[in-house]
Design a protein around this motif. Sequence first.
Motif, PDB file in Angstrom:
ATOM      1  N   PHE A  23       0.822  -1.201   0.000  1.00 55.08           N
ATOM      2  CA  PHE A  23       0.000   0.000   0.000  1.00 55.08           C
ATOM      3  C   PHE A  23       0.862   1.260   0.000  1.00 55.08           C
ATOM      4  CE2 PHE A  23      -1.985  -3.435   2.302  1.00 55.08           C
ATOM      5  CZ  PHE A  23      -3.283  -3.470   1.818  1.00 55.08           C
ATOM      6  N   ALA A  24       0.590   2.178  -0.918  1.00 58.77           N
ATOM      7  CA  ALA A  24       1.170   3.520  -0.889  1.00 58.77           C
ATOM      8  C   ALA A  24       0.121   4.412  -0.234  1.00 58.77           C
ATOM      9  CB  ALA A  24       1.484   4.006  -2.298  1.00 58.77           C
ATOM     10  N   CYS A  25       0.437   4.932   0.943  1.00 56.66           N
ATOM     11  CA  CYS A  25      -0.534   5.672   1.752  1.00 56.66           C
ATOM     12  C   CYS A  25      -0.696   7.105   1.250  1.00 56.66           C
ATOM     13  CB  CYS A  25      -0.095   5.676   3.208  1.00 56.66           C
ATOM     14  SG  CYS A  25      -0.006   3.999   3.897  1.00 56.66           S
ATOM     15  N   GLU A  40      -3.164   0.613  -3.839  1.00 61.60           N
ATOM     16  CA  GLU A  40      -2.854  -0.768  -3.483  1.00 61.60           C
ATOM     17  C   GLU A  40      -2.217  -1.426  -4.696  1.00 61.60           C
ATOM     18  OE1 GLU A  40      -5.056  -4.526  -1.272  1.00 61.60           O
ATOM     19  OE2 GLU A  40      -6.206  -2.712  -1.758  1.00 61.60           O
ATOM     20  N   ILE A  41      -1.083  -2.047  -4.483  1.00 64.21           N
ATOM     21  CA  ILE A  41      -0.284  -2.614  -5.571  1.00 64.21           C
ATOM     22  C   ILE A  41      -0.181  -4.116  -5.350  1.00 64.21           C
ATOM     23  CG2 ILE A  41       1.945  -2.530  -6.756  1.00 64.21           C
ATOM     24  CD1 ILE A  41       2.208   0.337  -5.311  1.00 64.21           C
ATOM     25  N   ALA A  47      -2.688 -11.436  -4.363  1.00 61.70           N
ATOM     26  CA  ALA A  47      -4.078 -11.251  -3.940  1.00 61.70           C
ATOM     27  C   ALA A  47      -4.120 -10.790  -2.496  1.00 61.70           C
ATOM     28  CB  ALA A  47      -4.855 -12.557  -4.077  1.00 61.70           C
ATOM     29  N   THR A  48      -5.240 -10.206  -2.115  1.00 59.14           N
ATOM     30  CA  THR A  48      -5.473  -9.912  -0.710  1.00 59.14           C
ATOM     31  C   THR A  48      -5.811 -11.215  -0.001  1.00 59.14           C
ATOM     32  OG1 THR A  48      -7.853  -9.589  -1.022  1.00 59.14           O
ATOM     33  CG2 THR A  48      -6.447  -7.626  -1.209  1.00 59.14           C
ATOM     34  N   CYS A 104      -4.447  -0.307  -7.858  1.00 56.05           N
ATOM     35  CA  CYS A 104      -5.804   0.157  -7.572  1.00 56.05           C
ATOM     36  C   CYS A 104      -5.774   1.338  -6.609  1.00 56.05           C
ATOM     37  CB  CYS A 104      -6.635  -0.944  -6.911  1.00 56.05           C
ATOM     38  SG  CYS A 104      -6.929  -2.398  -7.903  1.00 56.05           S
ATOM     39  N   LEU A 105      -6.582   2.330  -6.891  1.00 59.46           N
ATOM     40  CA  LEU A 105      -6.857   3.369  -5.914  1.00 59.46           C
ATOM     41  C   LEU A 105      -7.924   2.774  -5.001  1.00 59.46           C
ATOM     42  CD1 LEU A 105      -6.360   6.317  -5.049  1.00 59.46           C
ATOM     43  CD2 LEU A 105      -8.254   6.951  -6.559  1.00 59.46           C
TER      44      LEU A 105
END
Length: 140
Positions: A23-25, A40-41, A47-48, A104-105
Amino acid sequence: MIVARHAAGLAAYRIDAGDTNWFACLLDPGDGVSFTLVVEIFAPGGATPPNTHARATEAFFVLRGEGEARGGGEVIALRAGSVLAVPPDTGHVIANTGRGRLHCLTLMQPDEDVAALIRRGIPATLDADDLAVLTGAAHA
């Protein structure tokens, strides 16, 4: 108070060492907002973990890549330009089905302590590919 940042100064984290997403915050309650907003990369094949949020709606906007969302008895294909909203109490997984990274944003409203979970994680590096997506250079 207005909060402003640039991609070059973003902090990134993996929640756990074996995670295939990071995650890039961008913004979170530490900035005085009620939500968490990250990029989210997902690594290829990443996968999550299966997850559910009791009160929060989670939304995803695909910036680049291909994937799928599984939840609520559905499988939904995702690609650049797709938007997805997952309501509270809906178990779900987001998976990268493409050859490259999936970016994804991702918005969580309300935060439900997700930002604190992310920031307690393991620092991750945003490489040139990630920064290109974050700054729009991937489409220049």
